[in-house]
Enzyme design. Sequence first.
Site, short mmCIF file in Angstrom:
data_model
loop_
_atom_site.label_atom_id
_atom_site.label_comp_id
_atom_site.label_asym_id
_atom_site.label_seq_id
_atom_site.Cartn_x
_atom_site.Cartn_y
_atom_site.Cartn_z
CD GLU A 1 9.47 1.03 -0.31
OE1 GLU A 1 10.64 0.66 -0.13
OE2 GLU A 1 8.85 0.88 -1.38
N GLY A 2 7.46 3.69 3.57
CA GLY A 2 7.87 4.82 4.38
C GLY A 2 9.29 4.71 4.86
CD GLU A 3 12.35 7.90 9.22
OE1 GLU A 3 13.42 8.15 9.79
OE2 GLU A 3 11.26 8.45 9.50
CG ASP B 1 4.75 14.63 9.19
OD1 ASP B 1 4.84 15.65 8.47
OD2 ASP B 1 5.12 13.50 8.82
CG LEU C 1 -1.93 -1.14 1.34
CD1 LEU C 1 -2.61 -1.10 2.70
CD2 LEU C 1 -2.96 -1.05 0.22
N GLY D 1 9.90 0.99 6.53
CA GLY D 1 9.54 -0.24 5.83
C GLY D 1 8.29 -0.06 5.00
CE LYS D 2 8.88 -2.93 -0.37
NZ LYS D 2 8.93 -3.98 -1.40
CB VAL D 3 2.05 0.27 4.71
CG1 VAL D 3 0.65 -0.03 5.26
CG2 VAL D 3 2.79 1.23 5.64
CE LYS E 1 5.41 2.91 9.93
NZ LYS E 1 5.13 4.19 10.62
#
Length: 302
Positions: free
Chosen positions: A42-44, A158, A40, A46-48, A63
């Site tokens: 991709e962040g700081e 944020d 769904l 890892g992946k969601v 997450k």
Amino acid sequence: SRRSSSSVPTSPSPGRQVAAGSGSRRYTSTFGPYLLQRTLGEGEFGKVKLAIHLDTGKSFAIKLMKKDSLDQQTTKRAKVMREISIFQTVSHPYIVAVEEVVETREYIGMVMEYASGGEMFEYVLTRRQLKEPEACKFMCQLLSGVAYLHNRKIVHRDLKLENLLLDGNRNVLITDFGFANRMQAEKPDESKLLLTSCGSPCYAAPELVLGHGYMGEAADIWSCGVILHAMLCGFLPYDDDPTNPDGNDINLLYTYITGTKLKFPDHLSFEAADLMSKMIVIDPSRRARMPEIMDHPFLEPY
């Protein structure tokens, strides 16, 4: 988190691998009692992943964060632990719910409710701008969630379109508490000031960069005002500096913000423009507070 079109991994997985069908070489990954599907975002850390509970068939978003990566960077681990702690202490209709935290030998996974409506950013982008009644509804839901956090002495720090999701009924869900922090209510006012600059520059209040400390509640309100501006106008305020078109130079961005008068498109109603002019205020001491905002005529329908 940024969207990704990656498919389910068919090699090293967070859990065991299950054959997709008889005689098939295709495998899907599991994580605890969850069957992992498409990515769904991709962040700081890892992946969601979209995931299906193997027993109930219910959809969730997980997450996934590699433990060895977190262990190597203590600040990252502290940030993740704080996010998990905050998520587990809040419960509100317009805040993403964390169902459980699953830990394996290699991964930590936050199992969250699945927001099937996607990101608010994509929703606004495809429509270019929202009509005032719909923006009013979304803003009331956002403010309801933010007010709940502030009442619990939690600031998000944020808030932006990318950190707002939509559920299947097109209701707002606030997510990504990686920069969230707690305010100490028992301390004197001057010690409540937060000192860490964080968040996304185009949504962040100017005092985050220009001051020696800031009140988190006021910074969240600035970000909510910018979100409302993006919804109604289809673009962010202060993004038209020809010398810094992408806002990459943060100091130049905030110099431009503090030296430029906020303007609104002609199609906006007086009420909409008036509310934003009270929220997007350079001096945080003069910025509208939550009770004044919630009592504003623009938000009266909801």
